[in-house]
Design a protein around this motif. Sequence first.
Motif, short mmCIF file in Angstrom:
data_model
loop_
_atom_site.label_atom_id
_atom_site.label_comp_id
_atom_site.label_asym_id
_atom_site.label_seq_id
_atom_site.Cartn_x
_atom_site.Cartn_y
_atom_site.Cartn_z
N THR A 156 14.60 11.94 18.81
CA THR A 156 15.75 11.41 19.90
C THR A 156 15.13 10.41 20.79
N ALA A 157 15.18 9.49 21.37
CA ALA A 157 14.21 9.08 22.66
C ALA A 157 15.15 7.90 23.07
N LEU A 158 15.22 7.69 24.41
CA LEU A 158 16.39 7.13 25.53
C LEU A 158 16.15 6.09 25.52
N ALA A 159 16.15 5.08 24.97
CA ALA A 159 16.41 3.16 25.61
C ALA A 159 16.90 3.22 26.51
N VAL A 176 15.58 -2.18 18.03
CA VAL A 176 14.67 -1.90 16.83
C VAL A 176 12.89 -1.72 17.58
N ASP A 177 12.12 -2.13 18.52
CA ASP A 177 11.37 -1.62 18.84
C ASP A 177 11.16 -0.01 18.77
N TRP A 178 12.41 0.52 19.36
CA TRP A 178 12.64 1.92 18.95
C TRP A 178 12.81 2.69 17.65
N ALA A 179 12.95 2.03 17.26
CA ALA A 179 13.14 2.44 15.75
C ALA A 179 12.11 2.33 14.87
N ARG A 180 11.11 0.98 15.21
CA ARG A 180 10.27 0.81 14.99
C ARG A 180 8.98 1.85 15.25
N GLN A 181 8.85 2.57 16.42
CA GLN A 181 8.20 3.34 17.27
C GLN A 181 8.14 4.23 16.31
N LEU A 182 9.58 4.83 16.60
CA LEU A 182 10.37 6.71 15.74
C LEU A 182 9.47 6.82 14.86
N LEU A 183 9.84 5.60 13.49
CA LEU A 183 9.65 5.56 11.82
C LEU A 183 8.25 5.51 11.93
N TYR A 203 19.85 -3.10 12.97
CA TYR A 203 18.44 -2.63 12.06
C TYR A 203 18.34 -3.58 11.50
N ALA A 204 18.94 -4.45 10.66
CA ALA A 204 18.52 -5.73 9.70
C ALA A 204 17.99 -6.79 10.22
N ALA A 205 16.86 -6.54 11.04
CA ALA A 205 16.22 -7.01 11.99
C ALA A 205 14.79 -7.11 10.94
N LEU A 206 14.56 -8.80 10.20
CA LEU A 206 13.04 -8.84 9.90
C LEU A 206 11.97 -8.88 10.10
N LEU A 208 11.29 -5.32 11.62
CA LEU A 208 11.53 -3.94 11.46
C LEU A 208 11.44 -4.42 9.88
N LEU A 209 11.68 -5.15 9.15
CA LEU A 209 10.92 -4.68 7.54
C LEU A 209 9.91 -5.25 7.49
N ALA A 210 9.58 -5.87 7.82
CA ALA A 210 7.84 -5.98 7.85
C ALA A 210 7.14 -5.49 8.25
N ALA A 211 7.68 -4.80 9.83
CA ALA A 211 6.66 -3.82 9.91
C ALA A 211 6.37 -2.49 9.41
N CYS A 212 8.03 -2.13 8.23
CA CYS A 212 7.70 -0.97 7.58
C CYS A 212 7.07 -1.23 6.15
N ARG A 213 7.24 -2.04 5.73
CA ARG A 213 6.17 -2.48 4.53
C ARG A 213 4.69 -2.49 4.45
#
Length: 452
Positions: A156-159, A176-183, A203-206, A208-213
């Motif tokens: 868990t992270a504080l935003a 979205v930035d926090w989710a990408r960093q935690l994943l 979190y349906a952001a391009l 985040l999807l592009a970073a995870c791919r």
Amino acid sequence: MPTPPPAILLMLAPFAPSFSRRVWRHALVLVAGALLAPGRRTVAAALRAVGLAQARRFERYHRVLSRARWSGLAVGRVLLGLLVAAFVPEGPLVVGVDETLERRRGAKIAAKGIYRDAVRSSHSHFVKASGLRWVCLMLLVPIPWAARVWALPFLTALAPSERHDRERGLRHKTLVDWARQLLRVVRRWWPDRQIVAVADSTYAALELLAACRAWPNPVTVITRLRLDAALYAPAPPRRPGQKGRPRLKGQRLPTLAAVAAARSTTRTSLTVADWYGAGERVVEVASDTAVWYHTGLPPAPLRWLLIRDPRGHFSTQALLCTEPDLAPAQVLAWFVRRWQLEVTFEEARRHLGVETQRQWSELAIRRTTPALLGLFSLVALFAHRRRIGSAGAVRQAAWYPKRRATFADALALLRRELWAQAISCTSPRGADMVKVPRSLVAHLTESLCYAA
């Protein structure tokens, strides 16, 4: 200084290397106190719960959260390892991503902001509240003795609010930035396991999807998709000798709203085994692959799903999955697990006192809420090791027959373990130990183990 029972010490032993010896002794007391204390989960309440109300050096317990040197990331990594070994030793790791609002007020709560209160708001009524926003990752796993999926928090992270970052000259990071960093952190911890991230439309952001791919071992993302999203066919292959940049997309495809309204759309009936915790549900699904693209953002190849309820209880919904080869039934089965995130947040507020802590130190604030959410996973892990289902530890009542254990039963089992280890009360001088009779232990266990 009170010591937890051997069974609890054995469960907590993997966390000891993350702390110094002195801090670890005090941290064990706070863990036991937080589990036993009813009502608010403050350091003072934890000390009272373990019989240390007269401890003269009480400030040492406060400093575990406000000053001591230990890493929440290291603790989260150990916790995830224990959960994976106990519940999903093999197969994909399904991780839920969500945010929650901890309602806090006061001038000394620096990172607070004004946000929409999702619990109190509705489609027609908007409620805003002052508080801290947390981004949480939870492992979504079936619990055999509960016969349902649980969401077990481990990171868990504080935003902080945009105002907080602007006043300190920091770059503001969105959810979205926090989710990408935690994943990304979880992918580094588990480089060889398939990871599936399940999230809501936030979190349906391009990006985040592009970073995870783009990662060497990609993370599959499943989330909601707008019905008016701009979908395209895949880019055609380049011709020999063709000049210019490679194309990113092909021809524009009809929107999902148009596909849902078309009579020619082919749908397949699917039976979801556990539809948001309400048992089996039959839905009609249409699915295909496409490329989601927006000018200036990277394209995202995906599989989309259109979900329609034959009984008309909910409107048509759309999902996306960044792994186009996944079967629609599997995508839907993973996505419906997401509702357990909300259940965990509610259980943590009701039974573990989230939102009742009163720290003002910035470091203590960043540590306390993740620690309380982590206790949820520790309680589930302890109940799993003690085989709560076979032990008959499910609380029954004449007006409430219950066959399966809930989190309240798991917490009561752990509290019984703490109480049964010869509950002792420390005298003001800290020298005399008074044993409590077993009859009183049983009475206290029944009345306090299920106290919120």
